[in-house]
Scaffold this motif. Sequence first.
Motif, mmCIF file in Angstrom:
data_model
loop_
_atom_site.group_PDB
_atom_site.id
_atom_site.type_symbol
_atom_site.label_atom_id
_atom_site.label_comp_id
_atom_site.label_asym_id
_atom_site.label_seq_id
_atom_site.Cartn_x
_atom_site.Cartn_y
_atom_site.Cartn_z
ATOM 1 N N UNK A 45 0.810 -1.214 0.000
ATOM 2 C CA UNK A 45 0.000 0.000 0.000
ATOM 3 C C UNK A 45 0.848 1.271 0.000
ATOM 4 N N UNK A 46 1.897 1.226 -0.841
ATOM 5 C CA UNK A 46 2.733 2.406 -1.104
ATOM 6 C C UNK A 46 3.495 2.893 0.115
ATOM 7 N N UNK A 47 3.737 1.990 1.070
ATOM 8 C CA UNK A 47 4.591 2.320 2.205
ATOM 9 C C UNK A 47 5.828 1.417 2.152
ATOM 10 N N UNK A 48 6.875 1.826 1.418
ATOM 11 C CA UNK A 48 8.034 0.947 1.217
ATOM 12 C C UNK A 48 8.777 0.624 2.497
ATOM 13 N N UNK A 49 8.552 1.392 3.565
ATOM 14 C CA UNK A 49 9.211 1.089 4.835
ATOM 15 C C UNK A 49 8.741 -0.248 5.404
ATOM 16 N N UNK A 50 7.546 -0.685 5.014
ATOM 17 C CA UNK A 50 6.984 -1.909 5.560
ATOM 18 C C UNK A 50 6.808 -2.977 4.485
ATOM 19 N N UNK A 51 7.796 -3.077 3.592
ATOM 20 C CA UNK A 51 7.839 -4.202 2.660
ATOM 21 C C UNK A 51 8.548 -5.345 3.379
ATOM 22 N N UNK A 52 7.771 -6.331 3.788
ATOM 23 C CA UNK A 52 8.255 -7.356 4.704
ATOM 24 C C UNK A 52 8.966 -8.486 3.963
ATOM 25 N N UNK A 53 9.804 -9.221 4.682
ATOM 26 C CA UNK A 53 10.487 -10.387 4.128
ATOM 27 C C UNK A 53 9.502 -11.543 3.985
ATOM 28 N N UNK A 54 9.751 -12.406 3.000
ATOM 29 C CA UNK A 54 8.873 -13.546 2.743
ATOM 30 C C UNK A 54 9.230 -14.707 3.668
ATOM 31 N N UNK A 55 8.191 -15.280 4.286
ATOM 32 C CA UNK A 55 8.333 -16.462 5.125
ATOM 33 C C UNK A 55 7.423 -17.547 4.561
ATOM 34 N N UNK A 56 8.016 -18.643 4.097
ATOM 35 C CA UNK A 56 7.255 -19.649 3.365
ATOM 36 C C UNK A 56 6.468 -20.568 4.304
ATOM 37 N N UNK A 57 5.268 -20.933 3.857
ATOM 38 C CA UNK A 57 4.419 -21.856 4.598
ATOM 39 C C UNK A 57 3.831 -22.886 3.636
ATOM 40 N N UNK A 58 3.480 -24.039 4.190
ATOM 41 C CA UNK A 58 2.933 -25.127 3.380
ATOM 42 C C UNK A 58 1.482 -24.833 2.993
ATOM 43 N N UNK A 59 1.146 -25.083 1.722
ATOM 44 C CA UNK A 59 -0.230 -25.058 1.239
ATOM 45 C C UNK A 59 -0.580 -26.435 0.701
ATOM 46 N N UNK A 60 -1.796 -26.595 0.239
ATOM 47 C CA UNK A 60 -2.223 -27.920 -0.232
ATOM 48 C C UNK A 60 -3.382 -27.782 -1.201
ATOM 49 N N UNK A 61 -3.660 -28.871 -1.916
ATOM 50 C CA UNK A 61 -4.838 -28.930 -2.792
ATOM 51 C C UNK A 61 -5.330 -30.358 -2.882
ATOM 52 N N UNK A 62 -6.628 -30.495 -3.179
ATOM 53 C CA UNK A 62 -7.247 -31.773 -3.500
ATOM 54 C C UNK A 62 -8.021 -31.591 -4.791
ATOM 55 N N UNK A 63 -7.978 -32.598 -5.670
ATOM 56 C CA UNK A 63 -8.497 -32.364 -7.020
ATOM 57 C C UNK A 63 -9.055 -33.644 -7.634
ATOM 58 N N UNK A 64 -10.104 -33.484 -8.440
ATOM 59 C CA UNK A 64 -10.693 -34.565 -9.221
ATOM 60 C C UNK A 64 -10.539 -34.225 -10.695
#
Length: 256
Positions: A45-64
């Motif tokens: 939201x145009x506040x470059x002071x608060x561009x945070x570092x990326x912290x990865x988390x697990x996601x998932x999917x189920x599919x037919x």
Amino acid sequence: MGKVCFWVTIILLYFFNTNVFAQEGWQLSVQGSGGIGVISPQNHFSNPYYELDYKFKIGYLGQLNFGYGFNNQVALIGLAGYQKVNQDYKGDFSPGLGAPPQSHQKQVGLSFINFGVLAKYTTNFQDAYVYGNKAQLVVSGGLVMSKLVAAKLNYIANGELMPYPSKLIPYTDPEYPYSPQSDAKKLFSDWWCSFVLNVGGDIFISSKLAFSPSFQGQVSLTDVNNKDYRKHSAYKASRIFYGGLNLGLTYYINRE
């Protein structure tokens, strides 16, 4: 003479076993996946002071998946499924001017239903060597439409849960157009389109049933942020990137 007879027999088996090893016809599969999803670039939201570092988390999917093989190698697959992408961001800041250090964290969880069409290519079922080893290469790719059904977003500043988006200090945009949003779902688009690519294989358990592991890559082609939250200066579209391992079963209904 014996060698000639042997090779003639192999050639005849190769060319006359089409019906036995054909992929043509209907096929059905179910799959589940676990992997890493990334929403990038983040909307700060145009506040470059608060561009945070990326912290990865697990996601998932189920599919037919349900489709039809037109010949021994090419099939068209329709899919429907549920997918969850989780993304955390975290950063520590020193605003200066006597202000104490600040620690900020943003936690995002998006749940959506996928509908799509994939083109599927496999190694040739007529290949006696591949069939004898009960394995084949499978590559599929296509477009998926995703409908957002739920969203969660927590913004934690110095251990305190904050409304989001918040006009935090220091702030550089004098024409900040947003008020805090209590419904996180309104921050994101209702629909977006992705390109999906799967590379894996079939390991046949029986003549019709196969265990189907694969690696999946996915990238959204359209912006996942709601158009009402793209109004600030220097805005950049956010996209979902997902990579994961799929495990599933495929049943070739018409295979003999």
